[in-house]
Design a protein around this motif. Structure first.
Motif, PDB file in Angstrom:
ATOM      1  N   SER A  53      -4.865   4.658   4.356  1.00  0.00           N
ATOM      2  CA  SER A  53      -4.600   3.860   5.556  1.00  0.00           C
ATOM      3  C   SER A  53      -3.579   2.765   5.280  1.00  0.00           C
ATOM      4  N   TYR A  54      -3.605   2.196   4.082  1.00  0.00           N
ATOM      5  CA  TYR A  54      -2.611   1.177   3.745  1.00  0.00           C
ATOM      6  C   TYR A  54      -1.218   1.782   3.585  1.00  0.00           C
ATOM      7  N   PHE A  55      -1.138   2.915   2.950  1.00  0.00           N
ATOM      8  CA  PHE A  55       0.167   3.584   2.855  1.00  0.00           C
ATOM      9  C   PHE A  55       0.696   3.920   4.243  1.00  0.00           C
ATOM     10  N   ASN A  56      -0.166   4.440   5.097  1.00  0.00           N
ATOM     11  CA  ASN A  56       0.273   4.790   6.456  1.00  0.00           C
ATOM     12  C   ASN A  56       0.678   3.562   7.260  1.00  0.00           C
ATOM     13  N   ALA A  57       0.123   2.400   6.909  1.00  0.00           N
ATOM     14  CA  ALA A  57       0.472   1.156   7.606  1.00  0.00           C
ATOM     15  C   ALA A  57       1.804   0.578   7.127  1.00  0.00           C
ATOM     16  N   GLY A  58       2.333   1.121   6.033  1.00  0.00           N
ATOM     17  CA  GLY A  58       3.626   0.656   5.558  1.00  0.00           C
ATOM     18  C   GLY A  58       3.649   0.155   4.129  1.00  0.00           C
ATOM     19  N   ALA A  59       2.484   0.096   3.483  1.00  0.00           N
ATOM     20  CA  ALA A  59       2.453  -0.350   2.092  1.00  0.00           C
ATOM     21  C   ALA A  59       3.197   0.642   1.202  1.00  0.00           C
ATOM     22  N   GLN A  60       3.820   0.115   0.174  1.00  0.00           N
ATOM     23  CA  GLN A  60       4.532   0.949  -0.804  1.00  0.00           C
ATOM     24  C   GLN A  60       3.883   0.895  -2.182  1.00  0.00           C
ATOM     25  N   ILE A  61       2.934  -0.033  -2.350  1.00  0.00           N
ATOM     26  CA  ILE A  61       2.200  -0.161  -3.611  1.00  0.00           C
ATOM     27  C   ILE A  61       0.711  -0.211  -3.295  1.00  0.00           C
ATOM     28  N   ALA A  62      -0.055   0.655  -3.959  1.00  0.00           N
ATOM     29  CA  ALA A  62      -1.508   0.622  -3.851  1.00  0.00           C
ATOM     30  C   ALA A  62      -2.080   0.015  -5.122  1.00  0.00           C
ATOM     31  N   ILE A  63      -2.939  -0.982  -4.964  1.00  0.00           N
ATOM     32  CA  ILE A  63      -3.614  -1.577  -6.113  1.00  0.00           C
ATOM     33  C   ILE A  63      -4.921  -0.818  -6.332  1.00  0.00           C
ATOM     34  N   VAL A  64      -5.043  -0.218  -7.506  1.00  0.00           N
ATOM     35  CA  VAL A  64      -6.189   0.618  -7.847  1.00  0.00           C
ATOM     36  C   VAL A  64      -7.477  -0.218  -7.849  1.00  0.00           C
ATOM     37  N   ASP A  65      -8.577   0.408  -7.515  1.00  0.00           N
ATOM     38  CA  ASP A  65      -9.873  -0.266  -7.410  1.00  0.00           C
ATOM     39  C   ASP A  65     -10.480  -0.524  -8.793  1.00  0.00           C
ATOM     40  N   THR A  66      -9.734  -1.268  -9.618  1.00  0.00           N
ATOM     41  CA  THR A  66     -10.215  -1.571 -10.969  1.00  0.00           C
ATOM     42  C   THR A  66     -10.252  -3.070 -11.250  1.00  0.00           C
ATOM     43  N   TYR A  67     -10.072  -3.884 -10.228  1.00  0.00           N
ATOM     44  CA  TYR A  67     -10.113  -5.339 -10.427  1.00  0.00           C
ATOM     45  C   TYR A  67     -11.420  -5.750 -11.093  1.00  0.00           C
ATOM     46  N   GLN A  68     -12.518  -5.242 -10.580  1.00  0.00           N
ATOM     47  CA  GLN A  68     -13.838  -5.575 -11.123  1.00  0.00           C
ATOM     48  C   GLN A  68     -14.362  -4.460 -12.034  1.00  0.00           C
ATOM     49  N   ALA A  69     -13.582  -3.379 -12.143  1.00  0.00           N
ATOM     50  CA  ALA A  69     -14.062  -2.182 -12.843  1.00  0.00           C
ATOM     51  C   ALA A  69     -13.740  -2.235 -14.331  1.00  0.00           C
ATOM     52  N   ILE A 108       3.939   3.725  -5.129  1.00  0.00           N
ATOM     53  CA  ILE A 108       3.531   3.631  -6.517  1.00  0.00           C
ATOM     54  C   ILE A 108       2.099   3.120  -6.620  1.00  0.00           C
ATOM     55  N   ILE A 109       1.520   3.337  -7.796  1.00  0.00           N
ATOM     56  CA  ILE A 109       0.132   2.988  -8.061  1.00  0.00           C
ATOM     57  C   ILE A 109       0.099   1.879  -9.104  1.00  0.00           C
ATOM     58  N   ALA A 110      -0.547   0.768  -8.763  1.00  0.00           N
ATOM     59  CA  ALA A 110      -0.654  -0.374  -9.670  1.00  0.00           C
ATOM     60  C   ALA A 110      -2.079  -0.476 -10.187  1.00  0.00           C
ATOM     61  N   GLY A 111      -2.237  -0.406 -11.503  1.00  0.00           N
ATOM     62  CA  GLY A 111      -3.559  -0.521 -12.104  1.00  0.00           C
ATOM     63  C   GLY A 111      -3.992  -1.973 -12.180  1.00  0.00           C
TER      64      GLY A 111
END
Length: 303
Positions: A53-69, A108-111
């Motif tokens: 949904s964020y990519f479809n909204a216009g985001a170009q970078i996704a932050i992976v769900d590892t902040y707390q992981a 792109i994917i940001a860890g």
């Protein structure tokens, strides 16, 4: 040329928005030590769909769900070390799947590498009130970084860093042990003038300008009103790209592990042009922002 560099050639870059708050909207229990990483166990497909949904909204970078992981967080919750690493693998795979299912041709994917304060799960990323040795910080962060690098994330997101010495330890760790990896560094700041540990933002930015692997420096998870003052302290002290992603202006209660709603809607149409004019290169949202916010940022930057 890396994917991150390729994105920057296209002009302003749009980051995604809040993940934990979007998970919370779907009634997944996040008020615990795992926070958004809870969904990797409870509802992994939801994580993928939020990335999409964020990519479809216009985001170009996704932050992976590892902040707390962090592996130790999972182990503390009763999982084996092997299961912990498999969940980090899953987090990266879900972000990639979200990109594949989206309308984006280039993303792109940001860890995410959250601070030690996030592991403490007591709100310490908003106080910077902890102190380890350089070696202890590196020992803590090495496990997760190594696994994210193993999963070939496009860039590491060293985010919500409230503590200068911790950021220094990570930068040196990357330089000495992961020299091929690119990263961006985003500080947690109280009012846009200093990190939560008291270090002046201008001093911190100037210090980290020497690290070639750090491609962008900025702040995140602070109120929108703090962004412009922060840019004034960031831009003159670095030749890196400037990255900014505020939260929705709410206050976090570490005891209930909930955000307290006390803000007005964000006036993106007023703020984003100001930030861009002042020198922002990468703009997105943090806690309590949504795909609708990112779509509005996208539309503003397109115009």
């Amino acid at each position: 040329m890396t994917k991150f560099s390729e994105l920057l050639l296209q002009g302003p870059v749009i980051l995604d928005g809040g993940l934990g708050s979007e998970i919370d909207k779907q009634h997944i229990a996040v008020a615990n030590n795992l926070w958004s990483a809870s969904a990797l166990i409870q509802a992994p497909n939801l994580v993928r769909d939020i990335h999409q949904s964020y990519f479809n909204a216009g985001a170009q970078i996704a932050i992976v769900d590892t902040y707390q992981a962090h592996p130790q967080t999972f182990v503390d919750s009763g999982l084996s070390e092997n299961e912990a690493y498999e969940l980090i693998d899953l987090a990266v795979a879900l972000a990639r799947d979200g990109l594949k299912k989206s309308e984006k041709s280039l993303g792109i994917i940001a860890g995410s590498v959250g601070p030690y304060g996030a592991y403490l799960a007591n709100g310490a990323e908003y106080t910077g009130d902890y102190d380890l040795s350089i070696q202890a910080y590196q020992a803590f962060h090495r496990q997760r970084i190594k696994r994210l690098v193993h999963n070939n994330v496009d860039i590491l997101a060293l985010e919500t860093m409230p503590n200068f010495k911790e950021a220094q330890a990570i930068a040196l760790l990357l330089q000495n042990e992961f020299p091929e990896v690119e990263a961006y560094l985003s500080f947690a700041t109280e009012v846009g003038d200093h990190l939560w540990d008291g270090t002046r933002l201008a001093h911190a930015v100037a210090y980290f300008n020497q690290f070639e692997q750090i491609k962008a420096i900025g702040i995140n998870c602070t109120a929108p009103d703090n962004i412009l003052p922060a840019i004034m302290r960031i831009k003159p002290n670095t030749d890196k790209k400037v990255i900014l992603y505020p939260n929705a202006g709410e206050v976090y209660n570490p005891e209930t592990k909930r955000w307290v709603t006390n803000n007005e809607p964000i006036n993106w149409r007023r703020l984003v042009p100001l930030w861009q004019h002042a020198g922002a290169d990468i703009i997105g949202g943090c806690c309590r922002t949504s795909p609708e916010d990112i779509r509005e940022i996208h539309d503003i930057l397109q115009k």
